[in-house]
Design an enzyme around this catalytic site. Structure first.
Site, PDB file in Angstrom:
ATOM      1  N   ASP A  63       0.127  68.553  52.195  1.00 41.61           N
ATOM      2  CA  ASP A  63       0.321  67.512  53.358  1.00 41.61           C
ATOM      3  C   ASP A  63      -1.210  67.023  53.769  1.00 41.61           C
ATOM      4  OD1 ASP A  63       3.038  67.896  53.131  1.00 41.61           O
ATOM      5  OD2 ASP A  63       3.418  68.822  55.017  1.00 41.61           O
ATOM      6  N   TYR A  97      16.837  97.251  60.149  1.00 44.12           N
ATOM      7  CA  TYR A  97      17.104  97.387  61.536  1.00 44.12           C
ATOM      8  C   TYR A  97      16.927  96.135  62.437  1.00 44.12           C
ATOM      9  CZ  TYR A  97      14.852 101.784  59.643  1.00 44.12           C
ATOM     10  OH  TYR A  97      14.548 102.866  58.802  1.00 44.12           O
ATOM     11  N   ASP A 141       1.037  73.816  48.840  1.00 43.97           N
ATOM     12  CA  ASP A 141       2.127  73.117  49.676  1.00 43.97           C
ATOM     13  C   ASP A 141       1.237  72.927  50.716  1.00 43.97           C
ATOM     14  OD1 ASP A 141       4.398  72.339  50.470  1.00 43.97           O
ATOM     15  OD2 ASP A 141       5.562  74.233  50.847  1.00 43.97           O
ATOM     16  N   LYS A 159      -7.874  83.211  48.765  1.00 44.89           N
ATOM     17  CA  LYS A 159      -8.001  83.666  49.906  1.00 44.89           C
ATOM     18  C   LYS A 159      -8.386  85.255  49.779  1.00 44.89           C
ATOM     19  CE  LYS A 159      -8.840  83.999  54.484  1.00 44.89           C
ATOM     20  NZ  LYS A 159     -10.085  83.676  55.005  1.00 44.89           N
ATOM     21  N   ASP A 178      -9.466  78.499  53.965  1.00 44.02           N
ATOM     22  CA  ASP A 178      -9.681  77.936  55.058  1.00 44.02           C
ATOM     23  C   ASP A 178     -10.657  76.944  55.203  1.00 44.02           C
ATOM     24  OD1 ASP A 178     -11.152  80.193  54.393  1.00 44.02           O
ATOM     25  OD2 ASP A 178     -10.900  81.303  56.123  1.00 44.02           O
TER      26      ASP A 178
END
Length: 359
Positions: free
Chosen positions: A252, A149, A248, A191, A224
């Protein structure tokens, strides 16, 4: 009769932006290492990039993987340009190579080196030294899903995450084996308190495999709090293994903790060597500084050292890493990202000189 010199056939994809500047410097350093240690490279350059996409509608030809298949390894610069959507450039070149050649391990070492200041207080060279093992072929980066949609208030997007037992176990086993060669400590990032199917599955595979490695100390953290621990206690970690997405992100965060993403290397490995592996810096194409000669070439050069180690030239790889460390001590050759004013070639010149034993 003179012995034939060992030769490595390497596919080179400089790609976009600063990849065009740092890849030649990486090749120059690798040639210097080959001259010192008695091997040579035959380089074959492929001009696949976002510019190629603009001209042809493809990041690489339809038979791109077949063209790359015969090479001993692939030396990649960077992929991406503001004129091409990131998902197009990535899925048109980098991800097909990683998946087509079963490069299921993305290996990214993180070290705080002399000459680089960590943004964290009171950390000294040698105190931050860990390696991220990222699952590189499946997980959250799947192409299963779609949109419905489009352009209406009912528009929806669905993206499937795919974890297979084979895929999870092979990257976990690689990480456990790597930890055995280091400080014998492995941390798993998930997680599983919020993602209730795939992440508990990863946890179960990790716990089951840990029983085969009683000599390895293991930790499990949710992603986290792990990010928080990496900032506050980077010395806690040795080898970290994570899914495609989480690995990933950590890849960084880790170099940022160690002072600059510009020095960060990576390897996309097919550990069994059934297919060529690919070596690239963690940084992107940095179009804001492209063409100015300002890029730090260390990420590319260090990735070249990882390539040599994969090709069983460990002594030469160590010499490049030692040359990087010696060059970084010299303030006059540091690039802007690590607090200096030097240009790309100044840094690579210093590394070549160190390999040759002149500094």
């Amino acid at each position: 009769m003179a012995l034939k010199m060992k030769t490595f056939n390497i596919a080179v994809i400089a790609g976009d932006g600063i990849g065009q500047e740092v890849v030649p410097e990486g090749m120059r350093v690798l040639d210097a290492a080959g001259e010192r240690f008695g091997f040579r490279f035959v380089w074959r350059e492929f001009d696949w990039s976002c510019e190629t996409y603009a001209k042809t509608g493809r990041m690489m030809p339809a038979d791109g993987l077949a063209q790359l298949r015969p090479f001993d390894a692939i030396f990649l610069g960077a992929v991406g340009h503001p004129t091409v959507a990131d998902h197009i450039s990535l899925w048109g070149l980098l991800i097909p190579i990683r998946r087509g050649f079963r490069q299921y391990v993305n290996l990214r070492p993180v070290r705080l080196l002399r000459g680089i200041d960590s943004p964290l207080k009171n950390w000294q060279p040698g105190q931050i030294d860990f390696t991220i093992v990222r699952e590189n072929n499946e997980g959250e980066y799947s192409n299963i899903g779609g949109r419905l949609y489009e352009g209406t208030p009912e528009e929806m997007a669905v993206q499937q995450t795919v974890f297979t037992r084979r895929g999870v176990e092979r990257v976990l086993r690689y990480a456990f084996e790597l930890a055995r060669t280091r400080k014998k400590h492995l941390t798993s990032a998930t997680k599983s308190n919020g993602i209730i199917y795939t992440m508990p599955f990863w946890d179960e595979c990790f716990q089951q495999m840990a029983a085969d490695y009683p000599d390895i100390r293991t930790d499990q953290f949710h992603i986290d709090i792990l990010c928080a621990h990496l900032v506050r206690h980077p010395d806690w970690f040795d080898v970290i293994v994570a899914s495609n997405l989480f690995g990933d992100i950590l890849s960084d965060l880790g170099p940022a903790v160690a002072g600059s993403i510009g020095i960060a290397p990576s390897a996309n490995l097919n550990p069994e060597k059934e297919f060529p592996s690919m070596f690239e810096p963690v940084h992107g194409s940095a179009p804001d500084i492209a063409g100015k000669g300002l890029a730090n070439p260390i990420g590319q050069i260090w990735s070249g050292a990882m390539m040599l180690r994969h090709l069983d030239e460990g002594e030469a790889a160590g010499a490049i890493e030692d040359a990087i460390a010696r060059a970084l001590i010299r303030p006059e050759v540091r690039t802007a990202d690590i607090g200096g004013n030097a240009r790309t070639k100044d840094m690579s010149d210093a590394i070549v000189s160190a390999i040759a034993g002149n500094t």
